[in-house]
Design an enzyme around this catalytic site. Structure first.
Site, PDB file in Angstrom:
ATOM      1  N   CYS A  14      22.407   9.243  -1.453  1.00 36.64           N
ATOM      2  CA  CYS A  14      22.885  10.138  -2.508  1.00 36.64           C
ATOM      3  C   CYS A  14      24.265  10.715  -2.192  1.00 36.64           C
ATOM      4  O   CYS A  14      24.855  11.385  -3.029  1.00 36.64           O
ATOM      5  CB  CYS A  14      21.885  11.260  -2.738  1.00 36.64           C
ATOM      6  SG  CYS A  14      20.361  10.704  -3.510  1.00 36.64           S
ATOM      7  N   LYS A  17      27.136   9.679  -4.719  1.00 35.28           N
ATOM      8  CA  LYS A  17      27.221  10.106  -6.124  1.00 35.28           C
ATOM      9  C   LYS A  17      28.671  10.453  -6.474  1.00 35.28           C
ATOM     10  O   LYS A  17      29.434  10.888  -5.623  1.00 35.28           O
ATOM     11  CB  LYS A  17      26.374  11.365  -6.336  1.00 35.28           C
ATOM     12  CG  LYS A  17      24.897  11.093  -6.558  1.00 35.28           C
ATOM     13  CD  LYS A  17      24.243  12.347  -7.126  1.00 35.28           C
ATOM     14  CE  LYS A  17      22.750  12.182  -7.255  1.00 35.28           C
ATOM     15  NZ  LYS A  17      22.130  13.305  -7.962  1.00 35.28           N
ATOM     16  N   ASP A  46      18.854  18.519 -15.697  1.00 37.49           N
ATOM     17  CA  ASP A  46      17.558  18.490 -15.013  1.00 37.49           C
ATOM     18  C   ASP A  46      17.371  17.148 -14.314  1.00 37.49           C
ATOM     19  O   ASP A  46      18.211  16.257 -14.391  1.00 37.49           O
ATOM     20  CB  ASP A  46      16.428  18.780 -16.011  1.00 37.49           C
ATOM     21  CG  ASP A  46      15.298  19.565 -15.373  1.00 37.49           C
ATOM     22  OD1 ASP A  46      14.971  19.272 -14.202  1.00 37.49           O
ATOM     23  OD2 ASP A  46      14.748  20.455 -16.033  1.00 37.49           O
ATOM     24  N   HIS A 136      16.198  -5.928 -12.614  1.00 38.98           N
ATOM     25  CA  HIS A 136      17.435  -6.629 -12.936  1.00 38.98           C
ATOM     26  C   HIS A 136      18.302  -6.669 -11.679  1.00 38.98           C
ATOM     27  O   HIS A 136      18.373  -5.685 -10.953  1.00 38.98           O
ATOM     28  CB  HIS A 136      18.151  -5.885 -14.057  1.00 38.98           C
ATOM     29  CG  HIS A 136      19.289  -6.652 -14.647  1.00 38.98           C
ATOM     30  ND1 HIS A 136      19.091  -7.648 -15.562  1.00 38.98           N
ATOM     31  CD2 HIS A 136      20.616  -6.576 -14.433  1.00 38.98           C
ATOM     32  CE1 HIS A 136      20.278  -8.157 -15.904  1.00 38.98           C
ATOM     33  NE2 HIS A 136      21.217  -7.523 -15.229  1.00 38.98           N
ATOM     34  N   ASP A 223      14.421  18.802  -7.431  1.00 35.35           N
ATOM     35  CA  ASP A 223      14.421  18.222  -6.089  1.00 35.35           C
ATOM     36  C   ASP A 223      15.846  18.235  -5.546  1.00 35.35           C
ATOM     37  O   ASP A 223      16.820  18.284  -6.296  1.00 35.35           O
ATOM     38  CB  ASP A 223      13.786  16.814  -6.040  1.00 35.35           C
ATOM     39  CG  ASP A 223      14.511  15.799  -6.895  1.00 35.35           C
ATOM     40  OD1 ASP A 223      15.389  16.168  -7.693  1.00 35.35           O
ATOM     41  OD2 ASP A 223      14.192  14.596  -6.765  1.00 35.35           O
TER      42      ASP A 223
HETATM   43 CO    CO Z   1      16.557  15.240  -9.031  1.00 32.95          CO
HETATM   44 CO    CO Z   2      17.996  11.740  -9.782  1.00 35.69          CO
HETATM   45 CO    CO Z   3      17.990  -7.898 -17.429  1.00 36.35          CO
END
Ligand code: CO
Ligand code: CO
Ligand code: CO
Length: 344
Positions: A14, A17, A46, A136, A223
């Site tokens: 993360c 990001k 959220d 995918h 979270d």
């Molecule tokens: Co979250």
């Molecule tokens: Co998230």
């Molecule tokens: Co696809």
């Protein structure tokens, strides 16, 4: 051949990001669909969107994917899946179905790594009771993996980041420091003990924490992931129109992470998070620098931050500890909104 995914990326998990500040700028111009059945949309930033199907059932929808946060492909798959599913738990939902999202450089890495990542994701999803029914893949470097997850929830029982009330206490279920420790591993500074503990925490589903929230009818939670403890607490304060005070001395930390900061282990994501929060932040003059930076450390698959009414704090903590979340602690409180949303 032993594959080390961590050597392929500068920022993993993360930490990679987009800066929350840039993201907010862009989302301002994205029209929000209007539909009375949309119960939670991106307006409150959220964890997931919620859509009402009928009076008994709503769907929780979320997706997360990111570059490797650890060296081992199987563990990366487990962590990415636990992180993706967490947003459903944070809303009080039951995760049910998922799709794999995979970017993988087929010419650069052995396909066995691809299979190991998917296997890790599959095993973690199975542990959560989630069935992966498709996905995918794109050929791309560096690899990235995650899930799009659908969960069920009763429309009257949604837990949102807008549900924090003045007088509540804030409970955090997992210790903080995964961003700094994994950056420390890359630099050869983090101990094996700390790296293993960080990986254990990242693999841990937020399922048992969510069960405790449901048992006590908790209304406000989120979270802790890429925007760090402070970033997600700020989003909760803004959505709930309250002020939040976090006592960093009470925040549980992973192993020796505090001292890693002295060695210069501060990932770039921490400064992006600090920049995002700064204008809404009041920091105590004597706030320890390391603790401050831990508040901004981007977490991957971090714990739940729940807003709990004063009368049940001890019971909730006892239940969380009994469920194996031994680091869970009361770390702050919610007050009426004053000039700053967040105090550290
Ligand atoms: Co979250
Ligand atoms: Co998230
Ligand atoms: Co696809």
């Amino acid at each position: 051949m032993k594959i080390d995914l961590l050597q392929l990326v500068e920022y993993g998990g993360c930490s990679s990001k987009i800066s929350p500040k840039q993201l907010e700028e862009i989302l301002k111009y994205l029209p929000l669909p209007k539909d009375p059945n949309i119960l939670v949309d991106i307006d409150t930033h959220d964890d997931a969107g919620v859509y009402r199907v009928n009076d008994e059932l709503a769907l929780v929808l979320t997706t997360d994917f990111f570059p490797p946060v650890c060296s081992d492909p199987y563990e990366f798959g487990q962590i990415a899946a636990a992180n993706s599913i967490s947003d459903v738990y944070a809303m009080g939902g039951d995760p049910v179905l998922a799709l794999n999202i995979m970017m993988f450089p087929a010419a650069k890495l052995p396909m066995e790594a691809f299979a190991e990542i998917l296997k890790g994701g599959y095993d973690k999803a199975t542990e959560a009771g989630v069935r992966i029914i498709g996905g995918h893949t794109i050929d791309d470097f560096p690899p990235k993996y995650g899930l799009a997850v659908v969960g069920y929830i009763h429309p009257g029982k949604i837990i949102t980041n807008a549900g924090a009330k003045p007088g509540d206490y804030l409970i955090l279920t997992k210790p903080v420091g995964t961003g700094i420790i994994m950056a420390g591993q890359r630099l050869g500074l983090a101990s094996d003990t700390d790296v293993n503990e960080a990986k254990k925490q990242m693999k841990l589903l937020n399922k048992s924490g969510a069960e405790v929230m449901k048992k006590y009818n908790i209304k406000g939670a989120t979270d802790i992931t890429g925007f760090g403890l402070a970033g997600h607490a700020l989003k909760m304060a803004q959505a709930s129109k309250v002020s939040i005070k976090i006592n960093m001395e009470k925040v549980p930390l992973i192993g020796n992470v505090y001292n890693l900061i002295d060695d210069g282990c501060i990932p770039g994501a921490s400064f992006r998070n600090l920049e995002f929060v700064e204008e809404h932040l009041m920091a105590a003059d004597d706030l320890d620098y390391n603790l401050k930076m831990l508040a901004f450390d981007a977490q991957t698959s971090g714990g739940l931050l729940m807003s709990v009414s004063a009368g049940i704090v001890d019971k909730v903590l006892t239940d969380l500890h009994a469920a194996g979340l031994t680091s869970a602690a009361s770390i702050g409180e919610v007050t009426e909104l004053h000039e700053k949303f967040l105090t550290l």
